[in-house]
Design a protein around this motif. Structure first.
Motif, PDB file in Angstrom:
ATOM      1  N   THR A 150      -0.907  -4.511  10.198  1.00 29.00           N
ATOM      2  CA  THR A 150      -0.877  -5.240   8.934  1.00 29.00           C
ATOM      3  C   THR A 150      -1.161  -4.312   7.758  1.00 29.00           C
ATOM      4  O   THR A 150      -1.608  -3.172   7.931  1.00 29.00           O
ATOM      5  CB  THR A 150      -1.905  -6.379   8.947  1.00 29.00           C
ATOM      6  N   GLU A 151      -0.910  -4.834   6.567  1.00 25.49           N
ATOM      7  CA  GLU A 151      -1.169  -4.060   5.353  1.00 25.49           C
ATOM      8  C   GLU A 151      -2.649  -3.707   5.239  1.00 25.49           C
ATOM      9  O   GLU A 151      -3.011  -2.573   4.890  1.00 25.49           O
ATOM     10  CB  GLU A 151      -0.725  -4.857   4.132  1.00 25.49           C
ATOM     11  N   ALA A 152      -3.519  -4.670   5.555  1.00 23.20           N
ATOM     12  CA  ALA A 152      -4.961  -4.426   5.473  1.00 23.20           C
ATOM     13  C   ALA A 152      -5.394  -3.353   6.471  1.00 23.20           C
ATOM     14  O   ALA A 152      -6.207  -2.480   6.144  1.00 23.20           O
ATOM     15  CB  ALA A 152      -5.724  -5.724   5.729  1.00 23.20           C
TER      16      ALA A 152
ATOM     17  N   ASN B  51      -3.525  -0.965   7.734  1.00 21.82           N
ATOM     18  CA  ASN B  51      -2.997   0.328   7.289  1.00 21.82           C
ATOM     19  C   ASN B  51      -3.861   0.931   6.185  1.00 21.82           C
ATOM     20  O   ASN B  51      -4.179   2.125   6.221  1.00 21.82           O
ATOM     21  CB  ASN B  51      -1.555   0.161   6.793  1.00 21.82           C
ATOM     22  N   LYS B  52      -4.240   0.120   5.222  1.00 17.12           N
ATOM     23  CA  LYS B  52      -5.057   0.626   4.126  1.00 17.12           C
ATOM     24  C   LYS B  52      -6.433   1.070   4.618  1.00 17.12           C
ATOM     25  O   LYS B  52      -6.966   2.103   4.176  1.00 17.12           O
ATOM     26  CB  LYS B  52      -5.194  -0.437   3.038  1.00 17.12           C
TER      27      LYS B  52
ATOM     28  N   ASN C 240       2.823   7.147   5.592  1.00 16.81           N
ATOM     29  CA  ASN C 240       2.627   6.221   6.704  1.00 16.81           C
ATOM     30  C   ASN C 240       3.905   5.399   6.875  1.00 16.81           C
ATOM     31  O   ASN C 240       4.195   4.517   6.074  1.00 16.81           O
ATOM     32  CB  ASN C 240       1.425   5.315   6.411  1.00 16.81           C
TER      33      ASN C 240
ATOM     34  N   GLU D 167       3.604   1.509   7.058  1.00 14.46           N
ATOM     35  CA  GLU D 167       3.576   0.790   5.792  1.00 14.46           C
ATOM     36  C   GLU D 167       4.983   0.654   5.213  1.00 14.46           C
ATOM     37  O   GLU D 167       5.361  -0.404   4.686  1.00 14.46           O
ATOM     38  CB  GLU D 167       2.668   1.523   4.802  1.00 14.46           C
TER      39      GLU D 167
ATOM     40  N   ARG E 237       6.854  -1.923   7.233  1.00 13.68           N
ATOM     41  CA  ARG E 237       6.362  -3.255   6.910  1.00 13.68           C
ATOM     42  C   ARG E 237       6.979  -3.743   5.600  1.00 13.68           C
ATOM     43  O   ARG E 237       7.395  -4.907   5.488  1.00 13.68           O
ATOM     44  CB  ARG E 237       4.840  -3.236   6.803  1.00 13.68           C
ATOM     45  N   MET E 238       7.072  -2.866   4.620  1.00 14.66           N
ATOM     46  CA  MET E 238       7.646  -3.236   3.328  1.00 14.66           C
ATOM     47  C   MET E 238       9.129  -3.560   3.459  1.00 14.66           C
ATOM     48  O   MET E 238       9.622  -4.550   2.889  1.00 14.66           O
ATOM     49  CB  MET E 238       7.438  -2.100   2.325  1.00 14.66           C
TER      50      MET E 238
END
Length: 427
Positions: free
Chosen positions: A231-233, A235-236, A264, A267, A270-271
């Motif tokens: 998920t984005e969270a 990855n960050k 990455n 990411e 995902r986008m």
């Protein structure tokens, strides 16, 4: 029971109002046609975007040193951050998410065999580089760098097909020795490169490259794959942990994003998935909206038809016709219009997308790498194989027919609920 006489009666009714039937059917056919074409265009765009990332793992991370932009504990900004082998060997030890790892030393060199020369990149890498970056070999074309090559600092090299073509022409390069930076290297493999690119590098053991190019303990970048980071969270959070870890090792501000570069692909994937999902959702909304317009048209026509035949329906009820038989007669008329014209729209839509796909295949647009010489921007695609699954097209048509049932059902139910006397008195 629905029999041939019923079908003949429906057909007769439709032929009495040819223009109305055609316009109603055309709206249905146009709706399914546009849905299929729009879905094909959406799939073409999605396929084109994902094709450009075909040789990248969706969980790949690349890191490289840059320059600091913030002062930290008495140290001035604009310090250069250079990764070392200690950083590389700490990756798995300090971060449990990391699976495959490799580091790279980039160098441009001239490879020579007898009187033939080739100037290109010679990269020092670790064995996992092949798995991370999809470096593949055909049977009989040798192998990639292995752990023994790394440990013993062997002078072995894996070359690209273009290098093999230039240096050895029709001769088998495996087992031959080529000169690189005044050192003789044994060719152990020729990897697969569909582009036959002039820019594709040769690979040598990382430890050998350190000695050959006098890099000492330093390296140019590190690449690795991760697991459990989707998920984005996540990855960050992972990227921040990496920056904090390297900030501690190299003494810079953990919030200084200029100190190290990080790409990455998870990411990025995902986008792009979110983008293509949004595009497809928009296409479905537009397509279904067009279909619904056709269904509304069918419903309106059935209302008009029932109103025109109200007196006829009253006479039928007076002579003993069951409400169910009258209901089925009107519903089947709606089904016949939606099914027949829906099939025509589906056939034309699939035919058009397949024709476009065939034309793109024949022109090479579906396989841009075949026309690429490895130059920047070549071999890329933004639109590829704009086709629709037959199952999706049939499902949409079946949905259209079901909607046609409801389009005919409600006007018919209203008509059969009228008493015979009232229906016969209707003008």
């Amino acid at each position: 029971m629905f029999d041939f006489d019923n079908f003949r009666e429906i057909w007769s009714t439709m032929m009495k109002n040819k223009l109305r039937t055609f316009l109603t059917g055309f709206s249905v056919a146009w709706g399914i046609f546009m849905l299929v074409v729009l879905l094909g265009a959406g799939n073409g765009l999605k396929n084109g975007i994902m094709y450009n990332f075909r040789d990248l793992a969706d969980n790949r991370v690349e890191m490289w040193g840059r320059f600091t932009s913030k002062a930290w504990k008495g140290m001035q900004p604009n310090r250069r951050i250079r990764f070392t082998t200690d950083d590389y060997y700490s990756l798995k030890r300090e971060h449990s998410e990391i699976v495959l790892t490799s580091a790279t030393i980039y160098h441009t060199d001239t490879l020579a065999y007898n009187k033939e020369f080739f100037t290109g990149e010679t990269n020092g890498v670790f064995p996992d580089h092949a798995k991370i970056n999809f470096v593949q070999f055909y049977q009989g074309k040798g192998r990639f760098i292995n752990e023994i090559d790394i440990r013993d600092r062997r002078k072995v090299i894996t070359i690209s097909p273009r290098m093999a073509e230039v240096l050895f022409r029709d001769k088998d390069p495996l087992g031959q020795y080529i000169e690189c930076n005044n050192v003789m290297f044994k060719v152990i493999g020729v990897y697969y490169d569909k582009n036959m690119s002039n820019n594709s590098p040769a690979y040598i053991p990382f430890t050998t490259a350190q000695l050959l190019y006098n890099y000492g303990k330093y390296l140019d970048n590190m690449t690795f794959t991760v697991k459990g980071v989707a998920t984005e969270a996540e990855n960050k959070a992972f990227e921040q942990r990496m920056r904090t870890s390297f900030a501690r090792r190299h003494k810079f501000d953990p919030t200084d994003e200029s100190a190290i570069g990080m790409w990455n692909t998870g990411e990025a994937f995902r986008m792009f998935r979110a983008l293509t999902t949004g595009i497809m959702a928009f296409i479905w909304i537009v397509g279904i909206g067009t279909l619904m317009a056709g269904i509304v048209g069918v419903s309106n026509i059935m209302l008009v038809t029932v109103r025109e035949r109200t007196r006829e329906i009253g006479i039928r009820k007076a002579v003993g016709a069951k409400p169910g038989s009258i209901l089925m007669l009107i519903i089947f008329e709606a089904i016949l219009i939606t099914a027949a014209f829906g099939y025509v729209g589906m056939f034309l839509g699939i035919g058009l997308t397949e024709l476009i796909d065939y034309g793109m295949t024949m022109s090479g647009a579906n396989n841009p790498e075949t026309a690429s010489n490895g130059n920047m921007g070549e071999g890329m695609s933004i639109f590829r194989h704009p086709t629709v699954s037959l199952g999706i097209a049939v499902s949409a048509t079946v949905l259209l027919v079901i909607a046609g049932v409801f389009a005919g059902y409600f006007p018919a139910r209203k008509a059969v609920n009228i008493s015979a006397v009232e229906a016969m008195n209707t003008e």
